[in-house]
Motif scaffolding. Structure first.
Motif, PDB file in Angstrom:
ATOM      1  N   VAL A 151       9.973 -30.292  46.086  1.00  0.00           N
ATOM      2  CA  VAL A 151       9.802 -30.335  47.539  1.00  0.00           C
ATOM      3  C   VAL A 151       9.710 -31.773  48.019  1.00  0.00           C
ATOM      4  O   VAL A 151      10.316 -32.153  49.030  1.00  0.00           O
ATOM      5  CB  VAL A 151       8.539 -29.544  47.961  1.00  0.00           C
ATOM      6  N   SER A 155      12.467 -33.547  50.421  1.00  0.00           N
ATOM      7  CA  SER A 155      12.026 -34.020  51.734  1.00  0.00           C
ATOM      8  C   SER A 155      12.399 -35.480  51.948  1.00  0.00           C
ATOM      9  O   SER A 155      12.653 -35.903  53.083  1.00  0.00           O
ATOM     10  CB  SER A 155      10.504 -33.848  51.867  1.00  0.00           C
ATOM     11  N   TYR A 189      13.218 -24.357  52.564  1.00  0.00           N
ATOM     12  CA  TYR A 189      11.890 -24.478  53.181  1.00  0.00           C
ATOM     13  C   TYR A 189      11.310 -23.123  53.584  1.00  0.00           C
ATOM     14  O   TYR A 189      10.096 -22.923  53.518  1.00  0.00           O
ATOM     15  CB  TYR A 189      11.954 -25.427  54.379  1.00  0.00           C
ATOM     16  N   ASN A 192       9.794 -21.630  50.562  1.00  0.00           N
ATOM     17  CA  ASN A 192       8.564 -22.324  50.179  1.00  0.00           C
ATOM     18  C   ASN A 192       7.500 -22.270  51.282  1.00  0.00           C
ATOM     19  O   ASN A 192       6.502 -22.985  51.229  1.00  0.00           O
ATOM     20  CB  ASN A 192       8.877 -23.779  49.825  1.00  0.00           C
ATOM     21  N   MET A 194       7.453 -23.365  54.231  1.00  0.00           N
ATOM     22  CA  MET A 194       7.271 -24.611  54.980  1.00  0.00           C
ATOM     23  C   MET A 194       8.023 -24.466  56.302  1.00  0.00           C
ATOM     24  O   MET A 194       9.106 -25.004  56.504  1.00  0.00           O
ATOM     25  CB  MET A 194       7.772 -25.795  54.149  1.00  0.00           C
ATOM     26  N   LYS A 197       9.094 -27.481  58.567  1.00  0.00           N
ATOM     27  CA  LYS A 197      10.270 -28.171  58.013  1.00  0.00           C
ATOM     28  C   LYS A 197      11.534 -27.371  58.301  1.00  0.00           C
ATOM     29  O   LYS A 197      12.576 -27.926  58.674  1.00  0.00           O
ATOM     30  CB  LYS A 197      10.109 -28.355  56.499  1.00  0.00           C
TER      31      LYS A 197
END
Length: 268
Positions: A151, A155, A189, A192, A194, A197
């Motif tokens: 990750v 990113s 994302y 995960n 997120m 994001k």
């Protein structure tokens, strides 16, 4: 490899002008298909991109047609895979010989797609970070390695990828490979959890598609991810929106994408 391009183009009922759009003249493509001329590695990637083909499609075609590409070089490439000699594979990828490019690229896919080998991964990450302005070749590499990145590393690299490929496409060419990377980022994302994001890259996707309103498939893909993110936030209407977008994708004969997205929806 011209024969491969010709067969796939015809099977898709795609005209020479559509396949060659933004890459080369139709006469040049016709000559390449019949083995009367060669093309650069970048042009080969662009053709695959225009025709929605991948290196896996090429590998499958070679297997089905029992085609052996330069057996001696293949042995050296096999050795390079065993020794994780990415420098050699990069060198072959830069060759003007389209067949050698193909074999070495497939080798990289084999290394990165079937293993999480940190040495090979680091070699490719180091390579793409050393390139000031990315071309299609670098974007292709990045798309291959994305699923294996942490990750934190993803990113960091995603903004780099978008920045370094900013001037790659002219305003009249739909930036398909760049869009594919953004879509994969959204999926990464979402999986995960997120969501912020994922929303950021959803806005990136929306920004690109504003200039290409005629691209219906990707607009439906945008609709799907809007629905998924809404559902992740607890809104039932988001799930319904995602389901509707999958139905439309099936109507557009995009069954492969629809099946993948249905799996994402079922994981919610």
């Amino acid at each position: 490899m011209g024969e491969f391009i010709r067969q796939k183009r015809c099977s898709k009922n795609m005209t020479l002008s559509r396949a060659a759009y933004g890459v080369m003249s139709t006469s040049m493509l016709s000559k390449y298909e019949y083995g009367l001329s060669d093309i650069s590695v970048t042009s080969f990637i662009c053709l695959l991109d225009n025709m929605d083909l991948t290196l896996e499609d090429v590998r499958q075609w070679l297997f089905e047609n029992n085609i052996s590409v330069k057996s001696e070089v293949c042995k050296r490439i096999e050795s390079a895979i065993q020794e994780h000699d990415m420098v050699y594979l990069d060198k072959i990828c830069r060759s003007k010989d389209g067949d050698l490019f193909l074999v070495s690229s497939l080798a990289k896919c084999n290394i990165l797609g079937k293993t999480q080998d940190s040495k090979s991964l680091k070699a490719l990450v180091d390579y793409i970070l050393d390139v000031e302005e990315w071309g299609l070749y670098e974007l292709w590499i990045f798309l291959i390695i994305m699923p294996n990145l942490s990750v934190e590393l993803l990113s960091f690299l995603l903004p780099e990828a978008l920045e370094r490929s900013h001037n790659l496409y002219g305003g009249y060419i739909f930036p398909k490979l760049r869009v594919k990377i953004i879509v994969e980022a959204i999926i990464y994302y979402i999986k995960n959890n997120m969501i912020k994001k994922a929303q950021y890259f959803l806005l990136e996707l929306k920004s690109i598609l504003m200039n290409y309103e005629e691209n219906l498939e990707y607009r439906i893909i945008l609709m799907f991810f809007e629905g998924i993110i809404s559902a992740k936030k607890g809104f039932d209407s988001g799930r319904e929106k995602a389901k509707k977008s999958i139905e439309i994708l099936l109507e557009l004969n995009a069954s492969k994408i629809a099946n993948r997205y249905n799996h994402i929806l079922n994981e919610l």
